[in-house]
Write a protein that holds these residues in place. Structure first.
Motif, PDB file in Angstrom:
ATOM      1  N   ASP A 114       0.860  -1.183   0.000  1.00  0.00           N
ATOM      2  CA  ASP A 114       0.000   0.000   0.000  1.00  0.00           C
ATOM      3  C   ASP A 114       0.895   1.231   0.000  1.00  0.00           C
ATOM      4  O   ASP A 114       1.628   1.475   0.960  1.00  0.00           O
ATOM      5  CB  ASP A 114      -0.915  -0.014   1.229  1.00  0.00           C
ATOM      6  CG  ASP A 114      -1.833   1.205   1.288  1.00  0.00           C
ATOM      7  OD1 ASP A 114      -1.814   2.021   0.350  1.00  0.00           O
ATOM      8  OD2 ASP A 114      -2.557   1.339   2.302  1.00  0.00           O
ATOM      9  N   LEU A 115       0.840   2.007  -1.069  1.00  0.00           N
ATOM     10  CA  LEU A 115       1.704   3.180  -1.206  1.00  0.00           C
ATOM     11  C   LEU A 115       0.949   4.487  -0.985  1.00  0.00           C
ATOM     12  O   LEU A 115       1.458   5.556  -1.293  1.00  0.00           O
ATOM     13  CB  LEU A 115       2.346   3.183  -2.603  1.00  0.00           C
ATOM     14  CG  LEU A 115       3.197   1.959  -2.946  1.00  0.00           C
ATOM     15  CD1 LEU A 115       3.727   2.062  -4.370  1.00  0.00           C
ATOM     16  CD2 LEU A 115       4.345   1.796  -1.965  1.00  0.00           C
ATOM     17  N   SER A 116      -0.249   4.404  -0.418  1.00  0.00           N
ATOM     18  CA  SER A 116      -1.078   5.603  -0.264  1.00  0.00           C
ATOM     19  C   SER A 116      -0.466   6.624   0.702  1.00  0.00           C
ATOM     20  O   SER A 116      -0.767   7.819   0.612  1.00  0.00           O
ATOM     21  CB  SER A 116      -2.481   5.215   0.214  1.00  0.00           C
ATOM     22  OG  SER A 116      -2.435   4.593   1.491  1.00  0.00           O
ATOM     23  N   GLU A 117       0.381   6.175   1.632  1.00  0.00           N
ATOM     24  CA  GLU A 117       0.987   7.088   2.599  1.00  0.00           C
ATOM     25  C   GLU A 117       2.368   7.586   2.165  1.00  0.00           C
ATOM     26  O   GLU A 117       3.003   8.368   2.874  1.00  0.00           O
ATOM     27  CB  GLU A 117       1.119   6.405   3.957  1.00  0.00           C
ATOM     28  CG  GLU A 117      -0.210   6.062   4.603  1.00  0.00           C
ATOM     29  CD  GLU A 117      -0.022   5.356   5.933  1.00  0.00           C
ATOM     30  OE1 GLU A 117      -0.677   5.744   6.909  1.00  0.00           O
ATOM     31  OE2 GLU A 117       0.795   4.415   5.991  1.00  0.00           O
ATOM     32  N   ALA A 118       2.835   7.129   1.026  1.00  0.00           N
ATOM     33  CA  ALA A 118       4.176   7.495   0.573  1.00  0.00           C
ATOM     34  C   ALA A 118       4.264   8.982   0.250  1.00  0.00           C
ATOM     35  O   ALA A 118       3.320   9.584  -0.277  1.00  0.00           O
ATOM     36  CB  ALA A 118       4.564   6.674  -0.649  1.00  0.00           C
ATOM     37  N   LYS A 119       5.404   9.557   0.559  1.00  0.00           N
ATOM     38  CA  LYS A 119       5.633  10.973   0.278  1.00  0.00           C
ATOM     39  C   LYS A 119       5.693  11.213  -1.228  1.00  0.00           C
ATOM     40  O   LYS A 119       5.158  12.196  -1.740  1.00  0.00           O
ATOM     41  CB  LYS A 119       6.940  11.414   0.956  1.00  0.00           C
ATOM     42  CG  LYS A 119       7.222  12.903   0.885  1.00  0.00           C
ATOM     43  CD  LYS A 119       8.471  13.230   1.702  1.00  0.00           C
ATOM     44  CE  LYS A 119       8.779  14.717   1.694  1.00  0.00           C
ATOM     45  NZ  LYS A 119       9.996  15.022   2.501  1.00  0.00           N
TER      46      LYS A 119
ATOM     47  N   THR B  26      12.615   2.003  -0.071  1.00  0.00           N
ATOM     48  CA  THR B  26      13.155   2.913   0.949  1.00  0.00           C
ATOM     49  C   THR B  26      12.345   4.209   1.041  1.00  0.00           C
ATOM     50  O   THR B  26      12.853   5.216   1.525  1.00  0.00           O
ATOM     51  CB  THR B  26      14.628   3.248   0.654  1.00  0.00           C
ATOM     52  OG1 THR B  26      14.730   3.887  -0.624  1.00  0.00           O
ATOM     53  CG2 THR B  26      15.483   1.995   0.653  1.00  0.00           C
ATOM     54  N   ARG B  27      11.126   4.176   0.622  1.00  0.00           N
ATOM     55  CA  ARG B  27      10.283   5.366   0.539  1.00  0.00           C
ATOM     56  C   ARG B  27      10.101   6.047   1.900  1.00  0.00           C
ATOM     57  O   ARG B  27      10.038   5.393   2.934  1.00  0.00           O
ATOM     58  CB  ARG B  27       8.902   5.005  -0.030  1.00  0.00           C
ATOM     59  CG  ARG B  27       8.120   4.028   0.838  1.00  0.00           C
ATOM     60  CD  ARG B  27       6.881   3.510   0.112  1.00  0.00           C
ATOM     61  NE  ARG B  27       6.140   2.541   0.925  1.00  0.00           N
ATOM     62  CZ  ARG B  27       6.432   1.249   0.990  1.00  0.00           C
ATOM     63  NH1 ARG B  27       7.456   0.755   0.309  1.00  0.00           N
ATOM     64  NH2 ARG B  27       5.702   0.444   1.741  1.00  0.00           N
ATOM     65  N   GLU B  28       9.982   7.347   1.872  1.00  0.00           N
ATOM     66  CA  GLU B  28       9.578   8.129   3.036  1.00  0.00           C
ATOM     67  C   GLU B  28       8.053   8.235   3.051  1.00  0.00           C
ATOM     68  O   GLU B  28       7.392   8.038   2.025  1.00  0.00           O
ATOM     69  CB  GLU B  28      10.190   9.524   2.979  1.00  0.00           C
ATOM     70  CG  GLU B  28      11.702   9.552   3.097  1.00  0.00           C
ATOM     71  CD  GLU B  28      12.239  10.954   3.043  1.00  0.00           C
ATOM     72  OE1 GLU B  28      12.362  11.589   4.121  1.00  0.00           O
ATOM     73  OE2 GLU B  28      12.517  11.445   1.932  1.00  0.00           O
ATOM     74  N   LEU B  29       7.511   8.579   4.201  1.00  0.00           N
ATOM     75  CA  LEU B  29       6.073   8.757   4.324  1.00  0.00           C
ATOM     76  C   LEU B  29       5.705  10.240   4.348  1.00  0.00           C
ATOM     77  O   LEU B  29       6.560  11.099   4.578  1.00  0.00           O
ATOM     78  CB  LEU B  29       5.563   8.096   5.610  1.00  0.00           C
ATOM     79  CG  LEU B  29       5.757   6.586   5.727  1.00  0.00           C
ATOM     80  CD1 LEU B  29       5.113   6.069   7.013  1.00  0.00           C
ATOM     81  CD2 LEU B  29       5.199   5.853   4.517  1.00  0.00           C
ATOM     82  N   GLN B  30       4.446  10.514   4.107  1.00  0.00           N
ATOM     83  CA  GLN B  30       3.964  11.883   4.169  1.00  0.00           C
ATOM     84  C   GLN B  30       4.110  12.419   5.596  1.00  0.00           C
ATOM     85  O   GLN B  30       3.993  11.661   6.565  1.00  0.00           O
ATOM     86  CB  GLN B  30       2.489  11.932   3.763  1.00  0.00           C
ATOM     87  CG  GLN B  30       2.209  11.473   2.348  1.00  0.00           C
ATOM     88  CD  GLN B  30       0.728  11.289   2.090  1.00  0.00           C
ATOM     89  OE1 GLN B  30      -0.111  11.626   2.921  1.00  0.00           O
ATOM     90  NE2 GLN B  30       0.398  10.742   0.928  1.00  0.00           N
TER      91      GLN B  30
END
Length: 295
Positions: A60-65, A77-81
């Protein structure tokens, strides 16, 4: 697509097959290959890899920055919002350092803890023969330990559980066994075999604690903001790395390249926060332990 994904996940949950496919393989070679593959910036490679990844996970990538990624590594290695992970502000609370599923947890007794029921290991075995680690088993006797497992689809960065200082890092090279529950119930002292980093931490009041990121198959790389090198199977630098890094509660310490396990050890004087039990999903910033009230 949903039915196909459920079928693949059910197939992979068969214990013997899962163990065979994730452990009875050339683990280190495959891990190095995955490190190379995940860095490829090619739309076809990225899209096809993402399609396979989604078959085996609930990504789930909905919270990804970011909303667009150039490679698997970029997505892993994604950051979040901002604000996606509220941090418990209470000073007597140690919060979860990462998103995870709670695994084995309990008391540290006679220097021994557990990776799974019936599978003990000693702190001394985990920490190795480093002179920097010799005092920890005694300092942590009677304290608490917890195993926090990150799945492949989770947010893979880890953070300070309280206002704290990182004084030293001990890097221990090793194998890349899978660290899922199936392997933990079959491979004795698994965490003591895998690549790991021992983060020697200290709260503002001087109380010591440990955070130990453990690598796994396909995931033998970790990055710490306080250490200007990538710690992975190709690292040939010093195993003892002095640090002097200060973190506010919830501040990012580093990240796994894909995902794995965080072990946390604290001295006596803490109790578990409400709802912490094996199998519980916990998010970075949620209460993990409370300091015991003084009577």
């Amino acid at each position: 697509m949903m039915k196909i994904r459920q079928l693949f996940q059910k197939w992979m949950l068969q214990e013997d097959l899962n163990f065979l496919l994730t452990n009875r393989i050339p683990r280190i070679t495959l891990t190095r290959f995955m490190g190379w593959w995940s860095q490829i910036r090619n739309p076809w490679v990225f899209k096809s890899s993402m399609a396979v990844w989604r078959l085996f996970s609930d990504l789930d990538l909905s919270e990804a920055k970011k909303k667009e990624f150039v490679s698997l590594h970029d997505c892993f290695t994604r950051e979040l919002q901002p604000g996606a992970r509220p941090v418990d502000p209470r000073v007597d609370v140690l919060c979860a350092p990462c998103d995870a599923i709670v695994g084995a947890y309990g008391d540290i007794s006679q220097g021994q803890v557990f990776q799974a029921k019936g599978f003990p290991y000693t702190l001394q075995s985990l920490l190795g023969d480093s002179a920097m680690c010799d005092l920890w088993p005694n300092a942590l006797e009677g304290g608490k330990f917890v195993t926090l497992r990150l799945t492949s689809s989770m947010y893979h960065r880890f953070h300070a559980p309280a206002d704290a200082q990182l004084n030293h890092v001990t890097y221990i090279s090793g194998d890349t066994w899978n660290v899922n529950p199936i392997a933990l119930q079959r491979v004795a002292q698994l965490f003591c075999k895998n690549e790991r980093a021992v983060l020697h931490m200290q709260l503002n009041d001087g109380e010591p604690f440990l955070i130990v990121p453990v690598a796994a198959v396909l995931v033998a790389s970790m990055r710490l903001h306080a250490v200007d090198v990538l710690l992975n199977l190709r690292y040939r630098g010093p195993n003892e790395i002095a640090c002097n890094a200060h973190y506010a509660k919830g501040q990012e310490i580093g990240w796994f390249e894909h995902g794995s396990t965080i072990l946390m050890f604290v001295p006596r004087g803490y109790e578990w926060a409400d709802g912490v039990t094996t199998g519980t999903r916990i998010r970075m910033g949620q209460a993990l332990m409370n300091r015991c009230s003084q009577s």
